[in-house]
Design an enzyme around this catalytic site. Structure first.
Site, mmCIF file in Angstrom:
data_model
loop_
_atom_site.group_PDB
_atom_site.id
_atom_site.type_symbol
_atom_site.label_atom_id
_atom_site.label_comp_id
_atom_site.label_asym_id
_atom_site.label_seq_id
_atom_site.Cartn_x
_atom_site.Cartn_y
_atom_site.Cartn_z
ATOM 1 N N CYS A 166 -4.643 2.093 -3.957
ATOM 2 C CA CYS A 166 -3.422 2.759 -3.261
ATOM 3 C C CYS A 166 -2.364 1.872 -3.371
ATOM 4 O O CYS A 166 -1.367 1.661 -2.386
ATOM 5 C CB CYS A 166 -3.981 3.188 -1.799
ATOM 6 S SG CYS A 166 -4.881 4.384 -1.382
ATOM 7 N N HIS B 245 0.950 -1.164 0.081
ATOM 8 C CA HIS B 245 -0.068 -0.151 0.073
ATOM 9 C C HIS B 245 1.001 1.139 -0.078
ATOM 10 O O HIS B 245 2.081 1.145 0.597
ATOM 11 C CB HIS B 245 -0.938 -0.197 1.362
ATOM 12 C CG HIS B 245 -1.719 1.089 1.440
ATOM 13 N ND1 HIS B 245 -1.728 2.468 1.762
ATOM 14 C CD2 HIS B 245 -3.166 0.952 0.948
ATOM 15 C CE1 HIS B 245 -2.874 2.829 1.789
ATOM 16 N NE2 HIS B 245 -3.754 2.251 1.276
ATOM 17 N N LYS C 54 -10.781 -0.762 10.262
ATOM 18 C CA LYS C 54 -10.680 -1.968 9.588
ATOM 19 C C LYS C 54 -10.885 -3.155 10.572
ATOM 20 O O LYS C 54 -10.976 -4.173 9.925
ATOM 21 C CB LYS C 54 -9.318 -2.304 8.721
ATOM 22 C CG LYS C 54 -9.130 -1.057 7.723
ATOM 23 C CD LYS C 54 -7.887 -1.269 7.035
ATOM 24 C CE LYS C 54 -7.329 -0.004 6.313
ATOM 25 N NZ LYS C 54 -7.996 0.397 5.113
ATOM 26 N N GLN D 19 -4.462 -5.124 6.937
ATOM 27 C CA GLN D 19 -5.682 -5.813 6.483
ATOM 28 C C GLN D 19 -5.716 -7.312 7.036
ATOM 29 O O GLN D 19 -6.325 -8.384 6.684
ATOM 30 C CB GLN D 19 -5.406 -6.243 4.717
ATOM 31 C CG GLN D 19 -5.586 -5.198 3.985
ATOM 32 C CD GLN D 19 -7.157 -4.469 4.129
ATOM 33 O OE1 GLN D 19 -7.933 -5.041 4.247
ATOM 34 N NE2 GLN D 19 -7.379 -3.254 3.732
ATOM 35 N N ASP E 220 2.943 -4.503 8.043
ATOM 36 C CA ASP E 220 1.608 -3.572 8.075
ATOM 37 C C ASP E 220 0.640 -4.444 8.111
ATOM 38 O O ASP E 220 0.463 -5.309 7.189
ATOM 39 C CB ASP E 220 1.690 -3.075 6.565
ATOM 40 C CG ASP E 220 0.471 -2.296 6.243
ATOM 41 O OD1 ASP E 220 -0.600 -2.408 7.009
ATOM 42 O OD2 ASP E 220 0.255 -1.554 5.165
HETATM 43 N N1 PMP Z 1 -1.722 -0.418 4.588
HETATM 44 C C1 PMP Z 1 -2.769 -1.369 4.080
HETATM 45 C C2 PMP Z 1 -2.333 -2.836 3.597
HETATM 46 C C3 PMP Z 1 -3.869 -0.922 3.815
HETATM 47 O O1 PMP Z 1 -5.121 -1.797 3.643
HETATM 48 C C4 PMP Z 1 -4.432 0.211 4.434
HETATM 49 C C5 PMP Z 1 -5.655 0.998 4.187
HETATM 50 N N2 PMP Z 1 -6.425 0.676 2.867
HETATM 51 C C6 PMP Z 1 -3.325 1.032 4.927
HETATM 52 C C7 PMP Z 1 -2.126 0.475 5.094
HETATM 53 C C8 PMP Z 1 -3.573 2.464 5.444
HETATM 54 O O2 PMP Z 1 -4.676 2.417 6.420
HETATM 55 P P1 PMP Z 1 -5.135 3.944 7.207
HETATM 56 O O3 PMP Z 1 -5.473 4.397 5.968
HETATM 57 O O4 PMP Z 1 -6.170 3.243 7.966
HETATM 58 O O5 PMP Z 1 -3.905 4.509 7.837
#
Ligand code: PMP
Length: 413
Positions: free
Chosen positions: A370, A129, A232, A209, A206
């Site tokens: 993203c 991401h 999430k 997910q 990270d």
């Molecule tokens: N890493 C991953 C794998 C994600 O899916 C996301 C959110 N789509 C993020 C980071 C960023 O999370 P947040 O926007 O809640 O900070």
């Protein structure tokens, strides 16, 4: 805390009734909410916890002599313990509350990252991401360190041969997703940690997910940093956490300066608080942390093993039924996947597909998720993505498949 969780004869969970928003029609249709990778809906228990906090427990924390302040402080620290349990960290003092995954990763880049020098290397994967890419690019600009990215295979898995080739004595940090938000691939994080240890590199995972979809054990993983977001995980937005292994946390320089992160302040020199408080300057998201704690309790009541089984069954069903349709290409076919189905429909742009599905009450995500480098790898601008949560059902899969069929008819493909 939770009543026994209903399960269907199929073994699938039946929890949609816990989530009031799911009973609300959207565009006159039953809502099939399949955008859980972006954010999850909240159960009544979490909504009630939010009400209860502001109705009965609200006060600022850590500094108060009065009862309400002490009560709010107890609840906030209890939430830290709930996060510790979720991750099976050894000590709640290894848990820093942040705004979410993005802030957690930036915190590591801006504190631990200060020790990187020109020529040091940070190794990520092609599955990341943007929030696990851009903070490292910024750090590289500041420090002269170099960012490397391990390749991805055609099935959307980390190419371990390439990863091993890029990992070396210059690698100071390996940063990778536990689960890819764009494809659902579950990365072999245990093996990655073991290999990184071999060259003395730190590892950041990270977990955005992962935490709401499978049991996580940071001690078993042996990672140094683990980041996730509350929203999430059936909790509120604006709150998340960062696990930092105790030995590392003790040596991290402060991040933002302000109230609550200090021990003493004078114009001659300021000393800083120990533990996670050193990284929680100012009034934190007290209510958010406590309500995220309630979300963790809800999830624990259901059981992450059952959640993982439920979502795996839905993913298998959705994959089989979508594959049976003409003109469908599944993007991301790793054998070990979490409940995320990324796909393309021949002749229909993902955004058009998302718009047509929306008219049917089916909420999916369309775009690059993203993860632009990953889309570039596959030579596509984006995908349509259905992502599952514990409240989804076969009925949602029916709605998805019927919506795709309708879109194909409309487009004459
Ligand atoms: N890493 C991953 C794998 C994600 O899916 C996301 C959110 N789509 C993020 C980071 C960023 O999370 P947040 O926007 O809640 O900070």
């Amino acid at each position: 805390m939770n009543a026994p969780q209903p399960a269907l004869a199929s073994g699938l969970l039946d929890l949609a009734g816990d989530f009031p928003i799911l009973a609300q029609p959207v565009r006159g249709r039953r809502l099939a909410y399949l955008d859980n990778g972006a954010t999850t809906q909240k159960p009544q228990a979490v909504i009630d916890a939010m009400d209860a906090f502001y109705a009965h427990s609200n006060a600022n924390i850590h500094r108060g002599v009065h009862w309400l302040s002490q009560h709010a402080t107890d609840l906030y620290e209890q939430a830290r313990e709930q996060v510790r349990t979720l991750l099976n960290a050894a000590d709640s003092q290894e848990i820093i509350f942040t705004r979410g995954t993005t802030e957690s990763i930036n915190l590591v880049a801006q504190t631990w990252g200060q020790r990187l020098r020109a020529g040091d290397e940070i190794l990520v994967t092609g599955l990341e991401h943007h929030s696990n890419i851009v903070p490292w690019q910024l750090l590289c600009e500041r420090s002269g360190a170099v960012l490397r990215a391990a390749a991805v295979t055609d099935s959307g898995e980390l190419d371990m041969a390439d990863f091993k080739a890029l990992l070396g004595p210059r690698t100071r940090l390996v940063a990778l997703a536990h689960v890819s938000n764009a494809l659902g691939t579950v990365n072999p994080v245990e093996e990655v940690v073991r290999l990184a240890r071999g060259v003395g590199a730190r590892v950041l995972i990270d977990g955005a997910q992962a935490v709401a979809h499978q049991a996580v054990d940071v001690q078993a993983l042996d990672c140094d940093f683990y980041a996730f977001s509350g929203h999430k995980l059936y909790g509120p937005t604006g709150i998340g956490a960062l696990y930092v292994r105790a030995g590392i946390l003790a040596d991290l320089p402060p991040w933002q300066g302000g109230g609550d992160m200090i021990r003493t302040v004078s114009f001659e020199g300021t000393t800083y608080a120990d533990g996670p408080q050193r990284f929680e300057a100012g009034t934190p998201n007290i209510g958010g942390a406590i309500v995220m704690g309630a979300a963790i309790e809800y999830l624990r009541g259901v059981g992450l093993g059952r959640v993982a089984a439920h979502e795996a069954a839905l993913l298998a069903e959705a994959t089989e039924r979508m594959t049976a349709l003409p003109g469908i290409r599944i993007v991301g076919t790793a054998p070990h996947k979490a409940g995320i189905l990324s796909f393309l429909v021949e002749g229909i742009h993902p955004h058009d597909l998302g718009t047509i599905l929306d008219t049917e009450g089916v909420a999916i995500r369309a775009g690059h998720h993203c993860a632009m480098p990953l889309m570039t790898h596959f030579g596509i601008p984006g995908t349509a993505r259905a992502s599952f949560a514990l409240y989804n059902s076969s009925q949602d899969v029916d709605a998805l498949v019927a919506g795709v069929r309708k879109a194909q008819k409309l487009f004459g493909v």
